[in-house]
Design an enzyme around this catalytic site. Sequence first.
Site, short mmCIF file in Angstrom:
data_model
loop_
_atom_site.label_atom_id
_atom_site.label_comp_id
_atom_site.label_asym_id
_atom_site.label_seq_id
_atom_site.Cartn_x
_atom_site.Cartn_y
_atom_site.Cartn_z
N GLN A 121 -10.90 2.78 4.68
CA GLN A 121 -10.17 3.06 5.92
C GLN A 121 -10.79 4.10 6.97
OE1 GLN A 121 -5.85 4.37 6.74
NE2 GLN A 121 -5.57 2.07 6.75
N GLY A 122 -11.16 3.79 8.01
CA GLY A 122 -11.71 4.82 8.91
C GLY A 122 -10.76 4.86 10.23
N SER A 124 -8.36 7.88 10.71
CA SER A 124 -8.19 9.38 10.97
C SER A 124 -9.52 10.17 11.59
CB SER A 124 -7.60 10.17 9.97
OG SER A 124 -6.28 9.54 9.53
N GLU A 239 0.81 -1.25 5.10
CA GLU A 239 0.61 0.13 4.43
C GLU A 239 1.90 0.92 4.27
OE1 GLU A 239 -2.36 4.03 4.71
OE2 GLU A 239 -1.73 3.09 6.61
#
Length: 377
Positions: A121-122, A124, A239
Amino acid sequence: MDLAYTAAEEEFRARLRDWLAGTLPTLPPPPPAGDWPARRAHDSAWQRRLYDAGYGKVHLDASPTLRLIFLEETEKAGAPYVGANFVGLLHAGPTIAAEGTPEQRERWLGPILRGEEIWCQGFSEPDAGSDLASLRTKAVRDGDAYVVTGQKIWTSHAEVADWCELLVRTDPGAPRHRGITWLAMRMDAPGVTVRPLRTLAGSTEFAEVFLDEVRVPAADRVGEENDGWRVTMVTLSFERGTAFAGEVVACRRTLTEVAARARANGCWDDPVLRRRLGRLHAEFTALWRLVQWNVSEAAATGGVPGTGGSVFKLRYSQARQELYDAAAEVLGPGALDLSLPWTRERLSSLSYTIAAGTSQIQRNILAERVLGLPKGR
């Protein structure tokens, strides 16, 4: 909402229990901690076993209730967790199933379910802090591709991932929530650099990711250009709403083990500790019922969890920290021994009030969307 299970759901539970009982004794031991290529192979092999047995699709092609039963039973049985592909199975995959085109679902969901492709997951960024919408990684359209430049941080398992669910800014002149786009980026694309980060416990499951004019095909955009914030809310609802369900079961099991250790070493004689463990028992029982409520709500509203996910995530993060603080009290001097699972979990629990949206962000969401309070200036 009805929190009871149907006869068909209980039949699924019994069948899954039987399969787990026959399969788990045949599994190889897990790889050493920190060997992420080996961990990827181990987790992918388990996912393939699930797929071949007919359980691989449960994360994406089953009702929310069946997913909940699956997470509950596999955790109770001590089965391997989704591990290195938790982003693919619990975040990106459900998002693609809900928002992707038929071609995108055909391209990505099968490899995720068979354990063939790992996702990270990109979201932050170093300068965005808790304010995800202030991200600055930019993507400029160039023909049939986007050219992406920027930096991401806290990217789980980036070093072994094939794909990244990536948030980029495609319209810097638009209001910050409206100029964001959700892309699927290959991690082996030219211009992608991964730099692992070492945690307090010494592990390297997180990484920085640097993007230097990386070309991402426009066909790998999920949702419309500049509509990425809405798509992201779908991702985050999974999530926060159901991805932690198995962890609640694990915490309840750990709480039982902590109480047993306290009885064995004399800590149980402390009435303050007994009250603390009793309150945690009530807390995790309530959290499990909240998980069931969220799943029931998702089943009634098209499969996407609602704001109840923020309620759950807010309280679960704190309860998990309190659980491992109690475990440290029972361990005594052993609480400083990093070779002990409870010690490592205690360090890991510190991140839970930050990961998947900080507790402060969750409170803002609940204040605005549930209580109807005005936004802060």
